[in-house]
Design a protein around this motif. Sequence first.
Motif, PDB file in Angstrom:
ATOM      1  N   PRO A   1       0.834  -1.217   0.000  1.00 43.98           N
ATOM      2  CA  PRO A   1       0.000   0.000   0.000  1.00 43.98           C
ATOM      3  C   PRO A   1       0.859   1.253   0.000  1.00 43.98           C
ATOM      4  N   ARG A   2       0.262   2.360  -0.332  1.00 49.41           N
ATOM      5  CA  ARG A   2       0.968   3.628  -0.315  1.00 49.41           C
ATOM      6  C   ARG A   2       1.127   4.084   1.134  1.00 49.41           C
ATOM      7  N   LEU A   3       2.339   4.381   1.510  1.00 48.85           N
ATOM      8  CA  LEU A   3       2.621   4.845   2.872  1.00 48.85           C
ATOM      9  C   LEU A   3       2.486   6.368   2.938  1.00 48.85           C
ATOM     10  N   THR A   4       2.196   6.853   4.126  1.00 50.65           N
ATOM     11  CA  THR A   4       2.069   8.303   4.359  1.00 50.65           C
ATOM     12  C   THR A   4       3.035   8.716   5.457  1.00 50.65           C
ATOM     13  N   THR A   5       3.400   9.986   5.415  1.00 45.52           N
ATOM     14  CA  THR A   5       4.319  10.483   6.445  1.00 45.52           C
ATOM     15  C   THR A   5       3.680  10.429   7.829  1.00 45.52           C
ATOM     16  N   THR A   6       2.371  10.679   7.892  1.00 47.93           N
ATOM     17  CA  THR A   6       1.680  10.610   9.189  1.00 47.93           C
ATOM     18  C   THR A   6       1.685   9.188   9.719  1.00 47.93           C
ATOM     19  N   GLY A   7       1.381   8.213   8.860  1.00 45.72           N
ATOM     20  CA  GLY A   7       1.391   6.818   9.290  1.00 45.72           C
ATOM     21  C   GLY A   7       2.772   6.346   9.707  1.00 45.72           C
ATOM     22  N   LEU A   8       3.806   6.769   8.990  1.00 44.81           N
ATOM     23  CA  LEU A   8       5.173   6.402   9.358  1.00 44.81           C
ATOM     24  C   LEU A   8       5.564   6.992  10.706  1.00 44.81           C
ATOM     25  N   ASN A   9       5.149   8.225  10.930  1.00 48.53           N
ATOM     26  CA  ASN A   9       5.467   8.864  12.215  1.00 48.53           C
ATOM     27  C   ASN A   9       4.795   8.127  13.370  1.00 48.53           C
ATOM     28  N   GLU A  10       3.529   7.755  13.215  1.00 53.75           N
ATOM     29  CA  GLU A  10       2.820   7.021  14.275  1.00 53.75           C
ATOM     30  C   GLU A  10       3.428   5.640  14.485  1.00 53.75           C
ATOM     31  N   MET A  11       3.857   4.988  13.429  1.00 56.54           N
ATOM     32  CA  MET A  11       4.425   3.657  13.538  1.00 56.54           C
ATOM     33  C   MET A  11       5.792   3.682  14.231  1.00 56.54           C
ATOM     34  N   LEU A  12       6.649   4.607  13.856  1.00 58.64           N
ATOM     35  CA  LEU A  12       7.996   4.655  14.420  1.00 58.64           C
ATOM     36  C   LEU A  12       8.042   5.285  15.805  1.00 58.64           C
ATOM     37  N   SER A  13       7.006   6.066  16.180  1.00 64.73           N
ATOM     38  CA  SER A  13       6.956   6.662  17.527  1.00 64.73           C
ATOM     39  C   SER A  13       6.244   5.767  18.528  1.00 64.73           C
ATOM     40  N   GLY A  14       5.706   4.632  18.075  1.00 61.94           N
ATOM     41  CA  GLY A  14       5.036   3.709  18.987  1.00 61.94           C
ATOM     42  C   GLY A  14       3.626   4.139  19.369  1.00 61.94           C
ATOM     43  N   LYS A  15       3.002   5.010  18.586  1.00 63.73           N
ATOM     44  CA  LYS A  15       1.632   5.434  18.882  1.00 63.73           C
ATOM     45  C   LYS A  15       0.597   4.434  18.389  1.00 63.73           C
ATOM     46  N   ARG A  16       0.953   3.683  17.341  1.00 64.37           N
ATOM     47  CA  ARG A  16      -0.022   2.776  16.751  1.00 64.37           C
ATOM     48  C   ARG A  16       0.695   1.590  16.113  1.00 64.37           C
ATOM     49  N   LEU A  17       0.073   0.419  16.265  1.00 59.62           N
ATOM     50  CA  LEU A  17       0.613  -0.773  15.611  1.00 59.62           C
ATOM     51  C   LEU A  17       0.146  -0.784  14.159  1.00 59.62           C
ATOM     52  N   PRO A  18       1.067  -0.863  13.198  1.00 62.72           N
ATOM     53  CA  PRO A  18       0.654  -0.830  11.793  1.00 62.72           C
ATOM     54  C   PRO A  18       0.033  -2.159  11.367  1.00 62.72           C
ATOM     55  N   SER A  19      -0.641  -2.109  10.251  1.00 62.25           N
ATOM     56  CA  SER A  19      -1.147  -3.359   9.681  1.00 62.25           C
ATOM     57  C   SER A  19       0.023  -4.176   9.137  1.00 62.25           C
ATOM     58  N   LEU A  20      -0.221  -5.463   8.900  1.00 60.01           N
ATOM     59  CA  LEU A  20       0.841  -6.322   8.389  1.00 60.01           C
ATOM     60  C   LEU A  20       1.287  -5.884   6.992  1.00 60.01           C
ATOM     61  N   GLU A  21       0.367  -5.488   6.151  1.00 68.23           N
ATOM     62  CA  GLU A  21       0.712  -5.025   4.811  1.00 68.23           C
ATOM     63  C   GLU A  21       1.586  -3.778   4.864  1.00 68.23           C
ATOM     64  N   THR A  22       1.248  -2.849   5.748  1.00 64.46           N
ATOM     65  CA  THR A  22       2.047  -1.624   5.895  1.00 64.46           C
ATOM     66  C   THR A  22       3.451  -1.962   6.376  1.00 64.46           C
ATOM     67  N   LEU A  23       3.529  -2.869   7.341  1.00 68.36           N
ATOM     68  CA  LEU A  23       4.832  -3.266   7.872  1.00 68.36           C
ATOM     69  C   LEU A  23       5.712  -3.888   6.782  1.00 68.36           C
ATOM     70  N   LEU A  24       5.155  -4.802   5.976  1.00 65.37           N
ATOM     71  CA  LEU A  24       5.949  -5.479   4.953  1.00 65.37           C
ATOM     72  C   LEU A  24       6.385  -4.511   3.845  1.00 65.37           C
ATOM     73  N   GLU A  25       5.541  -3.543   3.488  1.00 63.68           N
ATOM     74  CA  GLU A  25       5.942  -2.550   2.488  1.00 63.68           C
ATOM     75  C   GLU A  25       7.036  -1.647   3.034  1.00 63.68           C
ATOM     76  N   TYR A  26       6.918  -1.247   4.292  1.00 58.78           N
ATOM     77  CA  TYR A  26       7.983  -0.455   4.920  1.00 58.78           C
ATOM     78  C   TYR A  26       9.287  -1.255   4.941  1.00 58.78           C
ATOM     79  N   LEU A  27       9.176  -2.528   5.293  1.00 59.11           N
ATOM     80  CA  LEU A  27      10.361  -3.394   5.318  1.00 59.11           C
ATOM     81  C   LEU A  27      10.997  -3.481   3.924  1.00 59.11           C
TER      82      LEU A  27
END
Length: 235
Positions: A52-78
């Motif tokens: 999926p297309r990642l967003t700067t807001t979603g990346l910030n929440e994921m890397l700051s520990g505010k929210r657990l990302p979905s599995l698809e988001t995690l694998l695309e980031y990886l």
Amino acid sequence: MAAEEPGVESQDCEAIDAYEAALDAFAERLNLLHISGGSPSYSTVAAASVRPRLTTTGLNEMLSGKRLPSLETLLEYLRVVTTPSGLDKPAAAKFRAAAELVEEWRGHWQDAKLLQRRAQAANKRVRATVRQVHDDAVRDAEALRTAARSEAERIRTSAHTDAENIPGPPRRRRAPRPVPRDDDRHDAGQHRTPTSRTRRRRLASGPGCDRVTPSGRGDGGRSRGGSHDPGERLF
């Protein structure tokens, strides 16, 4: 949870605390992976993402520990952060992360997801308990307020009744009016002021008119017919 609310089960607090700790650890691993990939900016990672297309807001929440990302988001980031530098855009879009690395992060995500579900159920119970405690406190406060108003009304009524029963200062009795005696009534009759009718009669008779005697002569020696000689005898 730092402190337990009244009525909250300890296992619910433990489940919530366990998930929060796991989410922090998961975000820390993601940051280490980001650093090992050269610390690209959030906008660069978002622009390189495909599905999926990642967003700067979603990346910030994921890397700051505010929210657990979905599995698809995690694998695309990886995939994006492990893509070798120097590849052109079409080649970078077709790049796939190593299968062993994907399975490792899939396991990290599943562990965090299980703790998240336990924490969500515990959080619902905690919220329901806190809401019940709040509602009970509101009812208790209302009951105390009603009892206080009733007691205040009772005290006010009692004070009003006591005030009415307090005897006031004695009233001064008026002295009886004296009953006039017969002599006083006679004297009052002699000094009675002429009435208006009597005054009108006197004015109508005119000044200088004498009272007529039974013999038809006035007190001044004049008869009704005219004047007479003062030396004349009157019969």
